[in-house]
Scaffold this active site. Structure first.
Site, PDB file in Angstrom:
ATOM      1  N   SER A  13     -11.486  -1.030  -0.769  1.00 36.21           N
ATOM      2  CA  SER A  13     -10.151  -0.979  -0.078  1.00 36.21           C
ATOM      3  C   SER A  13     -10.327  -1.031   1.534  1.00 36.21           C
ATOM      4  O   SER A  13      -9.163  -1.783   2.065  1.00 36.21           O
ATOM      5  CB  SER A  13      -9.313   0.320  -0.482  1.00 36.21           C
ATOM      6  OG  SER A  13      -9.114   0.159  -1.901  1.00 36.21           O
TER       7      SER A  13
ATOM      8  N   HIS B 133      -3.910   6.132   3.198  1.00 43.36           N
ATOM      9  CA  HIS B 133      -4.393   4.788   2.671  1.00 43.36           C
ATOM     10  C   HIS B 133      -3.885   3.595   3.573  1.00 43.36           C
ATOM     11  O   HIS B 133      -4.600   2.915   3.967  1.00 43.36           O
ATOM     12  CB  HIS B 133      -4.556   4.661   1.563  1.00 43.36           C
ATOM     13  CG  HIS B 133      -5.318   3.675   0.778  1.00 43.36           C
ATOM     14  ND1 HIS B 133      -5.240   2.331   0.940  1.00 43.36           N
ATOM     15  CD2 HIS B 133      -6.482   3.715  -0.201  1.00 43.36           C
ATOM     16  CE1 HIS B 133      -6.227   1.573   0.020  1.00 43.36           C
ATOM     17  NE2 HIS B 133      -6.949   2.669  -0.231  1.00 43.36           N
TER      18      HIS B 133
ATOM     19  N   ASP C 126       0.733  -1.190  -0.096  1.00 32.50           N
ATOM     20  CA  ASP C 126      -0.082   0.145   0.176  1.00 32.50           C
ATOM     21  C   ASP C 126       0.863   1.242   0.024  1.00 32.50           C
ATOM     22  O   ASP C 126       1.906   1.244  -0.423  1.00 32.50           O
ATOM     23  CB  ASP C 126      -0.999  -0.023   1.195  1.00 32.50           C
ATOM     24  CG  ASP C 126      -2.365   0.581   0.974  1.00 32.50           C
ATOM     25  OD1 ASP C 126      -2.266   1.708   0.686  1.00 32.50           O
ATOM     26  OD2 ASP C 126      -3.336  -0.228   1.109  1.00 32.50           O
TER      27      ASP C 126
END
Length: 487
Positions: free
Chosen positions: A276, A88, A56
Site C-alpha cells: 500500500s 492510511h 482510500d
C-alpha cells in the site's frame, strides 16, 4: 513544456536537488527512488499540476503539507472526506503530494493536485460499490493517475476464494479509457491465506493496471509482498515509510513531536509497511512524467516507468530475484530520475495506443467501419496481451486481416471470432471462425462469412514481449455472375 524541462534536467546531471523540508531526511525511500536526482534545482514553474486521485480512507486536509494541494474531494461512505479515521489515506497522500516548503515532509510529485475519494468506512471495510463509484468519479474529475492502495485476494487455483469483481473491473476499464493510469498495490500476504502469497491481488491483476510490489531497506523483497509473474510490474520501498498522519490521531501522544507524522502514530502505522505504501511512490512518479510531458498517454507512462526501473537481483539485495523481470519485483525498482530522462533525453518514446481498453468481445471491442481499415496499436504480454476489434460482415462477404509488427521476443497470433462471442479468452472453439497458423512477425487470416453479423478480430501476444503493430482489414463482396468484384 517538455523542451523546457529537458533543459533543466540536462543542466542538472552533475548535481541533484535536495529539498529543504525539515523532515526530508527521515524519508529514506526518496533516495532509493532517485526522486529528485533529475533536477539541479526545484522546478516549480516547469511542472504543470497533475491530478492524482487517492481512493482510500480520506485525508487530513488540515495538515500544512497539503495546503493548496486538494483539487476535489468526496466521500462515498458518508462523513467528511477530510476526516481520515484510519490514517492510511493520509500516509499515501504525503508520499505523493506533500508540499515542497519549510514544513514537514515532501512528496515526489509535490506540484500534484489531489482528488480525494473516501471509500473506507469507520469499521475499516471498503464497500465494493463505493470503490467502483469512486474510481469513476475520480476519472470524471480529470485524474490522470488513480492510486489504489487496496485490494482483494486473487486465487485462480481456488475460485471460491477469488475476489474478482466485474464491478471493479468495469470501473478500472472506464478510468483507463478516460486516459488515467491506474496504479495499485500488489497485495500483502497477511491479507491472504499463506505467506508468501503467489498471486497479486485485485485490482493490481486487472488489465492495464500498474501493479506495485514492495522492497525493504536492503533491497530485498519482504515476505509480505505478493508474488506474481504476470501482475507484479514494478517495485518500490514499502517498509518503515515516514509520512504524514492525521493530527487528531497523533494528539493522543501530546508530548510526541513532530505532530501530524507517522513517528507519532500509535500501532502499525508508526512504522508503516506494505505494498500500500510502495504504490504511492509509483503514482507520484507517474504524475511527474505527465507534468514533464502533458502529451504522454497512460500506456506510455506505464511503459516508461517499467522499462526505466533498476533491475532487482542478487547484486542489489534480492537473492531470490533472477536478472530481468521476475515475480518478486516485476521490471525492478522505481527510478524516477531515469524515467524523467527517458522522456526528455531525445530517445523515441513508446508508441501510444488510442484503442484501449479493447480487451474483449462485445461492447469492450473497438468498432472498425468501412471496407478497408488500417490501425496502428500495441500489444504487451504483461500489460496489454489482447486487442479486439469488431467488424460487421454481410453473408458471403470475405474478410482479409493482416497484422505486422516489430515484435520484441513475443509470439503473436490473429484470431477471428463468430457472432455470439462474449469473451475471447474463454471462447469456445465452435465460435472460432479462423486463426493464423505460422509463427512470425506477419500474421494473416482470411474468412468468408457464412452468415451476417458482428465478428471479432483478436490480436494477441502469447509469450513475453510485444511492441507496435499494424492491422489492416479488407472486406470484399463476391461479384454477381458476369460482374467484376467490388470492394
Amino acid at each position: 513544456m517538455a523542451a523546457v524541462v529537458a533543459a533543466l534536467v540536462l543542466a542538472g546531471t552533475a548535481a541533484a536537488f535536495t529539498p529543504g523540508d525539515p523532515e526530508y531526511a527521515k524519508q529514506w525511500y526518496l533516495a532509493q527512488d532517485h526522486a529528485f536526482d533529475a533536477w539541479p534545482d526545484a522546478p516549480p514553474t516547469a511542472l504543470a499540476p497533475v491530478k492524482v486521485a487517492i481512493v482510500d480512507s480520506g485525508l487530513d486536509c488540515s495538515l500544512p503539507d497539503f495546503a493548496g494541494r486538494v483539487a476535489a474531494k468526496q466521500s462515498f461512505v458518508g462523513g467528511d472526506p477530510c476526516t481520515d479515521t484510519e490514517g492510511h489515506g493520509t500516509i499515501v497522500a504525503g508520499e505523493i503530494a506533500a508540499n515542497l516548503d519549510s514544513t514537514g515532509i515532501v512528496g515526489i510529485a509535490y506540484s500534484a493536485q489531489l482528488v480525494v475519494a473516501k471509500v473506507v468506512r469507520q469499521d475499516g471495510n471498503i464497500p465494493l460499490q463505493a470503490e467502483a463509484d469512486a474510481i469513476r468519479w475520480a476519472a470524471d474529475q480529470g485524474a490522470q493517475v488513480i492510486n489504489l492502495s487496496l485490494g482483494g485476494v486473487r486465487d485462480p487455483a481456488n475460485p471460491s476464494r477469488d475476489t474478482y469483481s466485474p464491478l471493479e473491473a468495469s470501473a478500472v476499464a472506464y478510468a483507463v479509457a478516460k486516459g488515467a493510469l491506474v496504479v495499485a498495490a500488489a497485495g500483502n500476504s497477511d491479507e491472504a491465506y499463506s505467506t508468501p502469497w503467489p498471486y497479486a491481488s485485485y485490482p493490481a491483476a486487472l488489465p492495464h493496471v500498474l501493479g506495485v510490489g514492495a522492497l525493504n531497506r536492503t533491497g530485498n523483497v519482504p515476505e509480505f509482498s505478493d508474488r506474481d509473474e504476470r501482475y507484479v510490474d514494478i517495485a518500490a520501498p514499502g517498509v518503515d515509510i515516514y509520512s504524514t498522519f492525521p493530527l487528531w490521531l497523533t494528539q493522543v501522544q501530546p508530548s510526541c513531536t513532530p505532530q501530524g507524522y507517522t513517528e507519532c502514530a500509535i500501532g502499525e502505522y508508526r512504522h508503516p509497511e506494505g505494498t500500500s505504501f510502495a504504490a504511492p511512490q509509483v503514482s507520484a512518479a507517474a504524475a511527474v512524467l505527465f507534468a514533464v510531458d502533458p502529451n504522454l498517454t497512460n500506456s506510455q507512462v506505464e511503459t516508461i516507468l517499467e522499462r526505466s526501473a533498476d533491475d532487482v537481483d542478487a547484486a542489489t539485495g534480492c537473492k531470490a530475484c533472477p536478472i530481468g523481470r521476475d515475480m518478486y519485483s516485476g521490471w525492478g525498482r522505481l527510478d524516477v530520475a531515469r524515467a524523467v530522462q527517458a522522456v526528455v533525453g531525445g530517445e523515441p518514446l513508446p508508441p501510444a495506443d488510442r484503442y484501449e481498453t479493447n480487451d474483449d468481445a462485445g461492447t469492450s471491442a473497438y468498432t472498425l467501419w468501412g471496407t478497408t481499415r488500417t490501425v496502428h496499436a500495441t500489444l504487451d504480454y504483461y500489460d496489454d496481451p489482447v486487442d479486439v476489434f469488431r467488424v460487421r460482415l454481410g453473408r458471403g462477404q470475405q474478410l482479409q486481416a493482416k497484422m505486422s509488427g516489430s515484435w520484441t521476443g513475443a509470439d503473436v497470433a490473429l484470431v477471428l471470432w463468430r457472432p455470439g462471442t462474449v469473451h475471447v479468452t474463454a471462447g469456445t472453439k465452435a465460435l472460432r471462425a479462423a486463426q493464423s497458423i505460422l509463427p512470425g512477425s506477419v500474421q494473416h487470416v482470411r474468412y468468408r462469412a457464412q452468415k451476417g453479423g458482428w465478428y471479432y478480430v483478436e490480436a494477441k501476444s502469447t509469450s513475453p514481449g510485444g511492441g507496435a503493430y499494424t492491422l489492416t482489414l479488407t472486406k470484399t463482396t463476391p461479384p454477381a455472375k458476369g460482374a467484376p468484384p467490388t470492394a
